[in-house]
Design a protein around this motif. Structure first.
Motif, PDB file in Angstrom:
ATOM      1  N   ASP A 110       9.279  -5.989 -16.064  1.00 15.74           N
ATOM      2  CA  ASP A 110       8.459  -5.352 -17.324  1.00 15.74           C
ATOM      3  C   ASP A 110       6.799  -5.634 -16.904  1.00 15.74           C
ATOM      4  O   ASP A 110       6.171  -4.278 -16.915  1.00 15.74           O
ATOM      5  N   GLN A 111       6.418  -6.356 -16.152  1.00 15.56           N
ATOM      6  CA  GLN A 111       4.687  -6.426 -15.956  1.00 15.56           C
ATOM      7  C   GLN A 111       4.431  -5.205 -15.000  1.00 15.56           C
ATOM      8  O   GLN A 111       3.451  -4.643 -14.644  1.00 15.56           O
ATOM      9  N   LEU A 112       5.463  -4.905 -14.005  1.00 14.35           N
ATOM     10  CA  LEU A 112       5.275  -3.553 -12.754  1.00 14.35           C
ATOM     11  C   LEU A 112       5.270  -2.931 -13.304  1.00 14.35           C
ATOM     12  O   LEU A 112       4.391  -1.649 -13.590  1.00 14.35           O
ATOM     13  N   GLY A 113       6.320  -2.512 -14.078  1.00 10.90           N
ATOM     14  CA  GLY A 113       6.254  -0.766 -14.808  1.00 10.90           C
ATOM     15  C   GLY A 113       5.499  -0.799 -15.819  1.00 10.90           C
ATOM     16  O   GLY A 113       4.664   0.523 -15.944  1.00 10.90           O
ATOM     17  N   ALA A 114       5.033  -1.841 -16.457  1.00  5.30           N
ATOM     18  CA  ALA A 114       3.313  -1.580 -17.536  1.00  5.30           C
ATOM     19  C   ALA A 114       2.044  -1.304 -16.244  1.00  5.30           C
ATOM     20  O   ALA A 114       1.842   0.009 -16.952  1.00  5.30           O
ATOM     21  N   ARG A 115       1.786  -2.007 -15.847  1.00  8.80           N
ATOM     22  CA  ARG A 115       0.775  -1.664 -14.407  1.00  8.80           C
ATOM     23  C   ARG A 115       0.876  -0.527 -14.150  1.00  8.80           C
ATOM     24  O   ARG A 115      -0.199   0.349 -13.668  1.00  8.80           O
ATOM     25  N   LEU A 116       1.978  -0.154 -13.718  1.00 12.03           N
ATOM     26  CA  LEU A 116       2.516   1.372 -12.971  1.00 12.03           C
ATOM     27  C   LEU A 116       2.071   2.232 -14.171  1.00 12.03           C
ATOM     28  O   LEU A 116       1.431   2.992 -13.645  1.00 12.03           O
ATOM     29  N   ARG A 117       2.311   2.607 -15.169  1.00 16.42           N
ATOM     30  CA  ARG A 117       2.393   3.555 -16.169  1.00 16.42           C
ATOM     31  C   ARG A 117       1.208   3.366 -16.597  1.00 16.42           C
ATOM     32  O   ARG A 117       0.143   3.902 -17.087  1.00 16.42           O
ATOM     33  N   GLU A 118       0.129   2.261 -16.505  1.00 13.16           N
ATOM     34  CA  GLU A 118      -1.266   1.875 -16.952  1.00 13.16           C
ATOM     35  C   GLU A 118      -2.084   3.265 -15.778  1.00 13.16           C
ATOM     36  O   GLU A 118      -2.984   3.915 -15.720  1.00 13.16           O
ATOM     37  N   ALA A 119      -1.550   2.635 -14.033  1.00 16.33           N
ATOM     38  CA  ALA A 119      -2.821   3.091 -13.485  1.00 16.33           C
ATOM     39  C   ALA A 119      -1.832   4.299 -13.057  1.00 16.33           C
ATOM     40  O   ALA A 119      -2.528   4.813 -12.372  1.00 16.33           O
ATOM     41  N   GLY A 156      12.254  -0.271   1.482  1.00 16.19           N
ATOM     42  CA  GLY A 156      12.242  -1.399   1.866  1.00 16.19           C
ATOM     43  C   GLY A 156      10.397  -1.733   1.045  1.00 16.19           C
ATOM     44  O   GLY A 156       9.933  -1.486   2.613  1.00 16.19           O
ATOM     45  N   VAL A 157      10.327  -2.461   0.053  1.00 15.86           N
ATOM     46  CA  VAL A 157       9.381  -2.780   0.170  1.00 15.86           C
ATOM     47  C   VAL A 157       8.690  -4.205  -0.193  1.00 15.86           C
ATOM     48  O   VAL A 157       7.053  -4.577  -0.096  1.00 15.86           O
ATOM     49  N   GLY A 158       9.165  -5.379   0.162  1.00 12.28           N
ATOM     50  CA  GLY A 158       9.474  -6.831  -0.073  1.00 12.28           C
ATOM     51  C   GLY A 158       8.968  -7.352  -1.415  1.00 12.28           C
ATOM     52  O   GLY A 158       9.468  -6.714  -1.917  1.00 12.28           O
ATOM     53  N   ALA A 159       7.441  -8.161  -0.673  1.00 11.46           N
ATOM     54  CA  ALA A 159       7.038  -8.476  -2.249  1.00 11.46           C
ATOM     55  C   ALA A 159       6.193  -6.857  -2.881  1.00 11.46           C
ATOM     56  O   ALA A 159       5.841  -8.432  -3.988  1.00 11.46           O
ATOM     57  N   ALA A 160       6.280  -6.529  -2.517  1.00  4.84           N
ATOM     58  CA  ALA A 160       4.850  -4.845  -3.111  1.00  4.84           C
ATOM     59  C   ALA A 160       5.020  -5.559  -4.736  1.00  4.84           C
ATOM     60  O   ALA A 160       4.574  -5.216  -5.403  1.00  4.84           O
ATOM     61  N   HIS A 163       1.923  -6.610  -7.537  1.00  4.59           N
ATOM     62  CA  HIS A 163       1.575  -5.780  -8.141  1.00  4.59           C
ATOM     63  C   HIS A 163       2.149  -5.915  -9.792  1.00  4.59           C
ATOM     64  O   HIS A 163       1.074  -4.935 -10.360  1.00  4.59           O
ATOM     65  N   ALA A 164       2.552  -6.167 -10.127  1.00  6.90           N
ATOM     66  CA  ALA A 164       2.958  -7.220 -10.862  1.00  6.90           C
ATOM     67  C   ALA A 164       1.690  -7.986 -11.547  1.00  6.90           C
ATOM     68  O   ALA A 164       1.779  -8.370 -12.637  1.00  6.90           O
ATOM     69  N   GLY A 165       1.057  -8.332 -10.397  1.00 10.19           N
ATOM     70  CA  GLY A 165       0.309  -9.223 -10.641  1.00 10.19           C
ATOM     71  C   GLY A 165       0.734 -10.950 -10.553  1.00 10.19           C
ATOM     72  O   GLY A 165      -0.258 -11.792 -11.255  1.00 10.19           O
ATOM     73  N   LEU A 166       1.137 -11.171 -10.416  1.00 12.12           N
ATOM     74  CA  LEU A 166       1.874 -12.538 -10.024  1.00 12.12           C
ATOM     75  C   LEU A 166       1.669 -13.044  -8.684  1.00 12.12           C
ATOM     76  O   LEU A 166       1.690 -14.640  -8.747  1.00 12.12           O
ATOM     77  N   ASP A 212       0.583  -1.291   0.099  1.00 12.54           N
ATOM     78  CA  ASP A 212      -0.150   0.360  -0.222  1.00 12.54           C
ATOM     79  C   ASP A 212       0.482   1.337  -0.104  1.00 12.54           C
ATOM     80  O   ASP A 212       1.148   2.231  -0.665  1.00 12.54           O
ATOM     81  N   LEU A 213       1.837   1.518   0.921  1.00 14.42           N
ATOM     82  CA  LEU A 213       2.949   2.371   0.326  1.00 14.42           C
ATOM     83  C   LEU A 213       3.526   2.614  -0.209  1.00 14.42           C
ATOM     84  O   LEU A 213       3.636   3.872  -1.117  1.00 14.42           O
ATOM     85  N   MET A 214       3.543   1.798  -0.983  1.00 16.65           N
ATOM     86  CA  MET A 214       4.358   1.839  -2.637  1.00 16.65           C
ATOM     87  C   MET A 214       3.497   1.990  -3.463  1.00 16.65           C
ATOM     88  O   MET A 214       3.601   3.774  -4.185  1.00 16.65           O
ATOM     89  N   LEU A 215       2.233   2.080  -3.700  1.00 19.68           N
ATOM     90  CA  LEU A 215       1.029   2.412  -4.305  1.00 19.68           C
ATOM     91  C   LEU A 215       1.058   3.637  -3.741  1.00 19.68           C
ATOM     92  O   LEU A 215       0.625   4.791  -5.004  1.00 19.68           O
ATOM     93  N   ARG A 216       0.219   4.226  -2.594  1.00 25.22           N
ATOM     94  CA  ARG A 216       0.033   5.550  -1.962  1.00 25.22           C
ATOM     95  C   ARG A 216       1.482   6.615  -2.621  1.00 25.22           C
ATOM     96  O   ARG A 216       0.937   8.363  -2.517  1.00 25.22           O
ATOM     97  N   CYS A 217       2.545   6.164  -2.350  1.00 22.94           N
ATOM     98  CA  CYS A 217       4.177   7.090  -2.616  1.00 22.94           C
ATOM     99  C   CYS A 217       4.299   6.853  -4.369  1.00 22.94           C
ATOM    100  O   CYS A 217       4.305   7.925  -5.174  1.00 22.94           O
ATOM    101  N   CYS A 218       3.478   6.152  -5.518  1.00 20.20           N
ATOM    102  CA  CYS A 218       3.478   6.524  -6.274  1.00 20.20           C
ATOM    103  C   CYS A 218       2.631   7.286  -7.254  1.00 20.20           C
ATOM    104  O   CYS A 218       2.544   8.326  -7.796  1.00 20.20           O
TER     105      CYS A 218
END
Length: 270
Positions: free
Chosen positions: A121-130, A193-197, A201-204, A94-100
């Motif tokens: 690659d997947q994470l970058g695409a999802r962040l750009r979309e969000a 440090g965001v661990g499994a974030a 968020h990459a959907g894995l 949640d911190l990662m998304l709120r920071c983004c």
């Protein structure tokens, strides 16, 4: 943008955990990032504080954090017990998304360090979309081994040259915290440090249902999903956490105190 000048919180098994609301936490990170300050932000759960208590080197790493946040539900509960009413659990995903979201609004550049190239690659695409206006300064998937000094110098230079102001680090505990501590003052950015974030968020990996997160049972969901990898981490460290905390509580009651609160004296001012 108001930022608290003090660093109040409570000591949990020898680690000072900061007591902040979500807004206070995000305001502080955004201010540091805008100033291009080199800062360390750790998300502390039961596993990390028990590891810090049992391994003195890692304990010292935690103590040098600019922010040590209550990731695990038991950590947040303990802060509430120590007088910080309403203290939320501030978790990595949640911190990662709120920071983004805040970085996109403020025009801050972020960098992703950790996991595999496919995940990034997947994470970058999802962040750009969000967050269409998010500035993604770069990504780096390190090898699953210790970097040589030459490799480390190279990736440090890449992050420096990217203009990143927030660096999300996903290497798992305690590796990510050690990496951040080693690069504090070398990388002019807020390192978190965001661990499994990244995997979430990459959907894995699927996160626990919201009701389990609110009930403090996200660890149980992860244990059921990955018992072979996580049973020791959760069952052993959770048992040690309860035992250590009960012992500490009994000792403090005998001395007439129930919590160790106060200002954090190490680190730099806000």
């Amino acid at each position: 943008m108001p930022v608290e000048q003090g660093k109040s919180g409570a000591i949990v098994l020898g680690t000072h955990i900061d007591a902040l609301t979500w807004d206070q936490c995000l305001n502080r990170i955004v201010l540091w990032a805008a100033r291009r300050e080199s800062r360390s932000v750790f998300l502390c759960n039961v596993h990390s504080v028990v590891t810090g208590m049992c391994a003195s080197d890692f304990g010292r790493v935690l103590q040098q954090a600019d922010l040590a946040l209550p990731d695990g539900a038991p950590i947040a509960w303990w802060l509430r017990r120590c007088g910080h009413k309403g203290q939320p659990r501030i978790n990595g995903p949640d911190l990662m998304l709120r920071c983004c979201a805040r970085a996109a609004e403020a025009g801050l550049a972020v960098f992703l360090y950790g996991c595999s190239e496919a995940t990034l690659d997947q994470l970058g695409a999802r962040l750009r979309e969000a967050f269409p206006s998010l500035k993604l300064a770069g990504v780096w998937a390190p090898p699953f081994r210790a970097l040589t000094p030459e490799e480390d110098a190279r990736v440090t230079g890449i992050i420096q040259a990217s203009g990143a102001q927030i660096v999300f680090v996903a290497l798992g505990c305690p590796k990510q915290e050690a990496w951040i501590a080693q690069h504090r003052e070398r990388i002019p950015a807020v390192m978190i440090g965001v661990g499994a974030a990244f995997d979430y968020h990459a959907g894995l990996i699927r996160r626990a249902p919201r009701w389990m997160q609110r009930a403090g049972l996200e660890w149980l969901y992860r244990l059921v999903c990955e018992p072979g990898r996580l049973w020791r981490r959760y069952l052993v460290t959770n048992t040690l956490f309860v035992a250590f905390l009960l012992g500490e509580l009994m000792a403090k009651r005998r001395s007439g105190s129930t919590c160790n609160r106060g200002q954090k004296t190490h680190g730099r001012s806000s």
